[in-house]
Design a protein around this motif. Structure first.
Motif, PDB file in Angstrom:
ATOM      1  N   GLU A 259     -33.548  46.367  16.777  1.00  0.00           N
ATOM      2  CA  GLU A 259     -34.345  45.526  15.875  1.00  0.00           C
ATOM      3  C   GLU A 259     -35.842  45.567  16.190  1.00  0.00           C
ATOM      4  O   GLU A 259     -36.665  45.211  15.356  1.00  0.00           O
ATOM      5  N   CYS A 264     -37.709  49.752  11.359  1.00  0.00           N
ATOM      6  CA  CYS A 264     -36.300  49.388  11.312  1.00  0.00           C
ATOM      7  C   CYS A 264     -36.064  48.607  10.025  1.00  0.00           C
ATOM      8  O   CYS A 264     -36.732  47.615   9.769  1.00  0.00           O
ATOM      9  N   SER A 269     -29.397  46.247  12.875  1.00  0.00           N
ATOM     10  CA  SER A 269     -29.253  45.161  13.836  1.00  0.00           C
ATOM     11  C   SER A 269     -28.846  45.738  15.186  1.00  0.00           C
ATOM     12  O   SER A 269     -28.328  46.853  15.265  1.00  0.00           O
TER      13      SER A 269
END
Lengths: 445, 357, 683
Positions: A259, A264, A269
């Protein structure tokens, strides 16, 4: 899909990968009526994309295609392809399931899979079966080993030139096909929706999508497979025969920094757990590459080698003795070599010596991890199908009854409950079948 | 053979290290670090030494000083073990280790001692000003004298011996026998780094955006020149317009830039500002106070209000005393010094190795 | 010399005569042959296209085809159609090992209305292309011979019916650990009677001995209590404790288990047997990491007991324990030793024990001396948690294991730490815990000889195939589950024994089951009951019977596995194995030895997909037309084309490969430095 399908089943299996097929076959062999729902155009799941499988090095097709045939042909199994589950409601101890069959614009009963339409179609689209490394046509069979081997049209890409319609002898093309809602009733539900692979773009440090010679492991499996997208084992950047290949293990696994990466995307995640399969599939690919490209150097960059299953440690030692190079150290970044050669520089610390290394490779394979694919829980509306902390389907009695979920009558099989290799997925499918059969039996008595 | 000391982890935690034991030795931090080179790979090695508690290895290492806390190691660490913060903590630990008085360690580890010290100095200054019966002008004169003697004293009694100790731990004990000429040859390194923080530019972020480095550079220059302006040009008593304006610019630069840095720590914008320790806060706040109070004092002098608002000078003097007697000799200020000397010693070792070859 | 031998020729000929009259074998006249490429596994070395053409000329062969994947659904459909259209009376598939696909193609035959035993599989992969990948020419000749042998064999094939037998709806589960207990529950719930046979006085096995278990934190004893309570509520489960399995006889559907419970001897009649006998912990040798030399060296199991029984403080032998060293891979991953395998669950187990210590007692330092930490899947979280708690991990290499010494009442460990460039480290601890692996049970030989289950090189019981038949053994009706098959954790053990329960239920559910008719067959005319066959039969399948006033041998078809050991010992050649008759075998040899004439030219590489189609590119992507005109009569590599057309090489690769796939271009060999293929237009 046959028009007059029955709408009552002992079990509905959601997901036609190896675990779904195995569960369906077990239950069908016990004379239970099974509906197998698959969202893709063919059953087979991820396994049918693979080249060979560890530790026996059987070709994946040799193991899956007979299972696929058996599943497709079994008198107690009904297949529903290209189908989404819309809603599952539990009432009076059984499940009412609403399904949506998306149109494939080709009449399944008429199509012979001759591929004439595919030859004449002028529209080239990405071939997802080959991880987009090559094109296929807007009308095509899903892949050569597909079951059923029936063409389908990608309507979003279709040019409506009608060339396929003209060439189709059995007149199977139907541009006006509509989605179809089907309601079925089931005593039990088996969730075998499998997993998603980590999207390597979410680890921008490795340059996937930016440098064409950085590929993920599924792409490498496609390149090694006999049904490969290219005429030989070539790198996608420029068709060169690679001779110095690097594997970066734990891409998207055992990583709580995902993250933090710049770029990203919203969906990415952290993934603190281990994906359980990447070490072994990388070693498998390394062994296969040693055979396919005897002069090539293969280097595997690892943190811990997790060869834990039956015959796996021996398989790992065998790879070492074949000359596969194992280096402990997590690669921090991949940058292109600035000579337009398409080669890449990997920067890592060789943990054994503490030296900082920058090493050139001409093809980099990212051993991407296993992520949950549990969107199905949203379709259970009146009872909650719970997820665990990693968003896999929660096993409510993990030690004693590993297939039980938070809803009585719903069972989980394969990687939907967590990362697993193929043998473990098959065992878990057997276990789900046993639980489901016991449940159905109690119910029908 | 080295002996493992598992208690070291608890010790270093008191210096601010957090979660470093989560490290699973993948080496990602070392590889992602823009400043790590093959002659000096870090931070993983330092994390490993800390986990194992190999104090001798840490004590003799200059690596903690080579780190500028770019923050890439921490943001990319797959286990979020905060390698950058550990390096920072090791610098604090080394500061305590170099300090022969032992006060440094005491102040880092015990917040109460730190605050107690600060309060004691406050009391001393206030007492001196209001109960000594001296006139305001004399007090201000003593203030100037204090500044001169404090700098000389702190340097001679604390900083110089500590640097010698550092030299002993990192150069002499590891048996680096460098000829004198090498010491001279490497000298440029000391000053270049002391004044420019050149190495900081190696950080990946800093390469792309030099603002932080530039701010840091201006702050160092302003601080050193304000020191010179107040001590040697006697800013508070001078009548030279140039010197007065020079002082204004310098002190303004200090409190403006420190304000920016404080806001970064509050907002935790980058990895290095995520885990601020009390010592970091004290440093930046006191520097800010130094800037703003000296600016205010001079302003009041120019507006002829200093006599009516003498409490402003009292604050300034307090801050100055606390700064000079606690933060400079025992706090984060020394990092600036040790870092420059580390660069110097590293150069000496490097040159010496070249000579041997 | 026996008179029989003198008369051998006449006996043999009369045997053939008898057989041919009694079974009315007509040679098969219309045979279909399918040779599989196996996607390159075979066709990369064996010239299957040429073989297919040559085979077409063989006697009685009507169809000969080469196919990409014989096992794929579309090929199977083609075969069914061929059998019907061409009125085939036998088929041969030359592909991989019959272990994989005999069933697949027998089912093809059944679907086409052909007797499944009029099908022969020829193994040209494992026994030919893989074995001779260095000599493609010779591999092709050998494959030719193997296929002709198969054709000759199928000519003599008999149409056979499966043997139907009654199956007992009862299952014997050997071993009442968690795997056996859990499988018993589901087997009973699915409608079978279960005999749960336990050697010890109590059920529960290793789990009952364990304290807190990893992943759920439940207590082992509680888990077993809960399960046992459930078992007691199910009347279909009979539990025998203190029970010993003495003898097993019979075969699938009808086994007899002779079990002694204390002094009582029981005979249990079951349709299938599930073996869940579990494992033993590796016992460290004396002196292995100081084991037995120092009181302070114990195994993980002993340590777990200590955690369980200690209350406020962790105390061992009267001393408070403040530091523990865990040494991993004791008895596992021995590259030069007996146990080459990884024991799979010990990393997680040891880390979990360390976490339990931290939870229950404060201030205990932990040192983990490991080789690779294998906390796979979600178990990784245990490892993370232990690191967070301050546990120190030290990696050692197998060739330089840690040394444990007792010096002045202190247990001192020295180890070369791989993570600190093999710096030699030393530290002293209060207790050393050996993280021991799993080994096959000491009595597993006894079980395997009674049930005739084969073991693998790791000495654990062996399944047939880890993916196709993961819980089946080569002995029909005998299944394995849990750790008797190899190291597993609890969830995995339960999963495997439940998978076995599932498979058992599929065969027993009807009460009848069908068996393959490949068994021994006695020629009643010539048999003289000399008992030699019965003496060698390991399955006790041959008994005497009176026939036409003399004693002859009779084969129990459900017990007989068709192993063939009786054939060679018969002095009068009166017993043979169906499908492996002398006729079949001799004709196979003839077929194999026949002279092979193979064309040595090796340029028959033709793209399967294209088969010579010429494509017009009107309406196709512009870049296709550009590539086509750039290639024209030339052969170019991708970098050359990329430069010429000013298109990025990866984009060009994508399109060129799509064109290759659809038969517009084709490769024309590698260029000089062998890094790039050259491509030309396909004419």
């Amino acid at each position: 899909m046959p028009e007059n399908i029955s709408n009552k089943y002992d079990a509905v299996v959601i997901g036609g990968g190896i675990a779904g097929q195995e569960t369906a076959l077990n239950l069908a062999d016990m004379d239970y009526k099974v509906l197998l729902v698959e969202k893709e155009l063919s059953i087979g799941g991820k396994m049918i994309q693979l080249s060979k499988v560890f530790p026996t090095l059987d070709c994946a097709a040799c193991i899956t295609t007979p299972k696929m045939s058996e599943t497709a042909r079994h008198p107690n199994i009904t297949l529903m392809l290209n189908t989404d589950v819309i809603e599952t409601v539990k009432t009076n101890g059984h499940f009412d399931i609403t399904l949506n069959i998306r149109p494939r614009y080709v009449d399944e009963a008429l199509c012979t899979g001759c591929q004439q339409c595919e030859w004449v179609c002028p529209k080239v689209v990405e071939d997802s079966y080959n991880s987009n490394m090559v094109g296929r046509k807007a009308i095509s069979i899903p892949f050569s080993l597909a079951n059923p081997k029936i063409a389908a049209i990608d309507m979003e890409q279709c040019l409506h030139c009608k060339k396929c319609e003209k060439v189709c002898v059995p007149k199977a093309i139907d541009y006006n096909m509509q989605p179809k809602r089907v309601n079925v009733e089931a005593t039990s539900v088996i969730v075998s929706t499998g997993f998603n692979l980590f999207k390597p773009k979410n680890k921008p440090q490795y340059g996937y999508g930016k440098y064409p010679n950085v590929i993920d492991a599924m792409q490498m499996d496609r390149l090694i497979a006999p049904t490969r997208p290219y005429n030989s084992l070539l790198r996608p950047g420029d068709g060169k025969v690679p001779d110095n290949i690097a594997y970066i293990l734990c891409t998207g696994s055992r990583d709580s920094s995902i993250e933090n990466a710049m770029g990203c995307s919203a969906e990415c995640s952290n993934n603190p757990i281990c994906s359980q399969i990447c070490c072994m599939y990388s070693i498998k690919q390394a062994q296969l590459l040693m055979g396919a490209l005897p002069l090539a150097d293969i280097t595997i960059y690892y943190m811990d080698i997790r060869a834990f299953g039956k015959g796996y440690e021996e398989f790992y030692q065998q790879a070492k003795s074949m000359g596969v190079n194992f280096i402990k150290g997590k690669v921090a970044k991949v940058t292109p070599k600035e000579d337009n050669s398409g080669n890449l520089i990997l920067r890592y610390e060789d943990v054994a010596t503490g030296k900082l290394k920058e090493v050139k490779h001409d093809l980099v394979v990212l051993s991407v991890g296993v992520l949950p694919n549990s969107g199905i829980v949203k379709t259970f509306t009146n009872q909650k199908l719970e997820l665990d902390d990693q968003r896999f389907i929660k096993q409510v009695d993990e030690l004693v009854s590993p297939s039980l979920t938070s809803i009585e009558g719903v069972f989980v099989a394969g990687t939907a409950a967590g990362p697993k290799d193929i043998p473990d997925s098959i065992l878990s499918a057997g276990s789900a079948a046993s639980e489901a059969a016991s449940y159905i039996k109690r119910f029908s008595n | 053979m080295s002996h493992i000391n598992p208690d070291f982890a608890d010790d270093i935690t008191k210096f601010g290290a957090k979660d470093f034991n989560l490290c699973f030795n993948c080496g990602n931090c070392t590889a992602v670090c823009s400043l790590s080179t093959n002659d000096a790979t870090f931070p993983r090695e330092m994390i490993r030494y800390s986990t194992l508690g190999l104090e001798d290895e840490i004590k003799s290492s200059l690596k903690p000083w080579l780190c500028y806390y770019c923050g890439e190691c921490s943001s990319d660490c797959p286990r979020q073990a905060n390698p950058g913060e550990l390096m920072m903590s090791l610098r604090r630990w080394l500061t305590a280790t170099y300090d022969w008085t032992g006060l440094s360690g005491l102040l880092y580890k015990h917040m109460s001692v730190y605050i107690g010290g600060m309060i004691a100095l406050l009391a001393a200054v206030v007492g001196f000003i209001y109960y000594s019966g001296l006139s305001k002008e004399v007090v201000m004169h003593y203030g100037h004298l204090f500044e001169m003697f404090a700098i000389a004293g702190v340097f001679a009694v604390i900083l110089l011996p500590n640097i010698i100790r550092m030299w002993y731990f990192t150069v002499i004990k590891p048996k680096v026998k460098a000829p004198i000429k090498v010491y001279f040859k490497a000298l440029s390194e000391l000053f270049v780094h002391m004044f420019t923080q050149k190495r900081f530019l190696g950080c990946e972020d800093t390469k792309e955006n030099r603002t932080r480095w530039l701010l840091h550079f201006i702050l160092v220059l302003s601080y050193l020149s304000l020191l010179f302006t107040t001590v040697f040009l006697d800013w508070f008593s001078t009548s030279s317009t140039f010197v007065i304006w020079l002082g204004y610019v310098e002190s303004a630069a200090i409190f403006i830039i420190t304000t920016v840095f404080m806001s970064m720590r509050v907002r935790k914008t980058d990895a290095m500002h995520k885990h601020s320790q009390p010592s970091d806060w004290f440093f930046v706040i006191w520097l800010f106070l130094m800037g703003i109070t000296s600016f205010a004092v001079r302003l009041l002098i120019d507006l002829n209000l200093i006599n009516t608002l003498f409490w402003v000078f009292t604050i300034h003097f307090t801050v100055l005393v606390q700064w000079a007697l606690i933060i400079v000799p025992f706090g984060k200020w020394t990092h600036f010094l040790y870092r420059s000397f580390a660069m110097y010693f590293e150069r000496i070792i490097g040159l010496n190795n070249q000579l041997k070859k | 010399m026996s008179p029989l031998n003198d008369d051998k020729d006449s006996i043999t000929s009369s045997f053939y005569l008898t057989k041919q009259t009694s079974f009315r074998i007509a040679m098969k006249q219309r045979i279909g042959v399918y040779i599989c490429h196996c996607g390159g596994n075979i066709s990369d070395y064996v010239d299957v296209e040429q073989l297919s053409k040559l085979i077409a000329n063989e006697d009685n062969v009507v169809i000969s085809k080469d196919v990409m994947f014989a096992c794929s659904d579309s090929t199977q459909k083609d075969m069914v159609q061929d059998i019907n259209d061409q009125k085939l009376d036998a088929i041969v598939v030359a592909s991989c090992t019959p272990k994989l696909h005999t069933h697949t193609f027998r089912n093809v035959a059944i679907r086409a209305g052909l007797n499944p035993y009029n099908y022969t599989q020829v193994n040209v992969r494992e026994q030919c292309s893989w074995a001779h990948s260095d000599k493609p020419m010779d591999a092709t000749i050998k494959a030719y011979g193997l296929i002709r042998a198969g054709i000759n064999r199928v000519k003599y094939s008999e149409a056979l019916e499966n043997i139907e037998i009654t199956a007992q709806k009862a299952v014997g589960v050997i071993g009442a650990g968690i795997s056996g207990m859990r499988a018993a529950v589901d087997l009973a719930r699915m409608g079978n009677h279960v005999y749960l046979i336990e050697k010890e006085a109590n059920v529960g096995g290793r789990v009952a001995e364990s304290g807190k278990l990893f992943m759920t934190g439940e207590n082992g004893k509680d888990v077993i209590d809960r399960l046992y309570k459930r078992i007691k509520e199910i009347p279909e489960i009979t539990v025998f404790t203190n029970a010993n399995l003495d003898k097993v006889s019979g075969s699938i559907g009808d086994f007899t288990l002779e079990v002694s419970v204390k002094d009582e001897a029981l005979k249990l009649n079951v349709g299938a047997v599930l073996v869940t006998t579990g494992f033993d912990f590796y016992q460290p040798k004396e002196g292995e990491y100081g084991y037995k030399l120092s009181d302070n060296v114990i195994t993980l199991q002993q340590f777990n007991k200590l955690i369980e029984t200690s209350n406020d403080k962790l105390v061992y032998n009267g001393n408070a324990i403040k530091s523990v060293a865990y040494i991993y891979c004791v008895g596992s991953r021995q590259s030069k030793g007996e146990n080459k395998y990884c024991s799979r669950q010990c990393c997680s187990a040891a880390i979990h024990s360390s976490l339990n210590v931290h939870e229950k007692f404060s201030g205990v330092k932990a040192f983990h001396l490991y080789r690779d930490i294998r906390t796979y899947g979600k178990q990784e979280l245990l490892y993370t948690e232990s690191s967070r708690k301050g546990d120190i991990y030290i990696k050692y290499e197998e060739k330089e294991p840690p040394a444990v010494e007792v010096k002045n009442n202190k247990t001192v460990i020295t180890v070369k730490d791989y993570l600190t460039y093999k710096k030699e480290l030393s530290f002293d601890v209060d207790l050393v815990v050996l993280v021991t692996g799993m080994v096959p049970r000491s009595d597993s030989n006894d079980i395997s000889s009674k049930l005739k289950i084969p073991t693998g090189s790791d000495r654990f019981f062996n399944e047939i195939h880890p993916k196709l038949k993961p819980v089946e053994t080569v002995i029909k009706g005998v299944y394995i589950g849990g750790t008797c098959q190899g190291p597993k954790n609890i969830t995995e053990s339960v999963q495997s024994s439940l998978a076995a329960a599932s498979k058992i239920n599929t065969i027993l559910r009807k009460g009848t089951l069908e068996l393959e008719p490949i068994v021994a067959r006695v020629n009643a005319e010539t048999c003289l009951w000399c008992e030699k066959c019965a003496a060698v039969c390991e399955y006790d399948a041959i008994k005497p019977i009176e026939s036409n006033g003399k004693m002859i041998a009779q084969v129990n078809t459900s017990t007989c596995v068709g192993c063939g050991i009786c054939g060679p010992v018969c002095p009068s050649n009166s017993i043979e194995i169906v499908q492996f008759t002398d006729n079949e075998i001799e004709s196979m040899i003839d077929g194999f030895m026949e002279k092979a004439e193979i064309n040595t030219k090796q340029d028959s590489q033709e793209n399967e997909i294209s088969s010579g189609k010429q494509i017009k590119l009107n309406g196709f992507p512009k870049i296709w037309r550009e590539i086509a005109s750039a290639l024209d009569d030339k052969t170019l590599t991708i970098p050359q084309l990329s430069e010429q057309l000013g298109v990025e090489s990866n984009v060009l690769t994508w399109h060129l490969m799509t064109m290759n796939r659809y038969g517009v271009v084709e490769p024309a060999g590698l260029d000089e430095d062998e890094a790039y293929y050259m491509y030309k237009l396909k004419k």
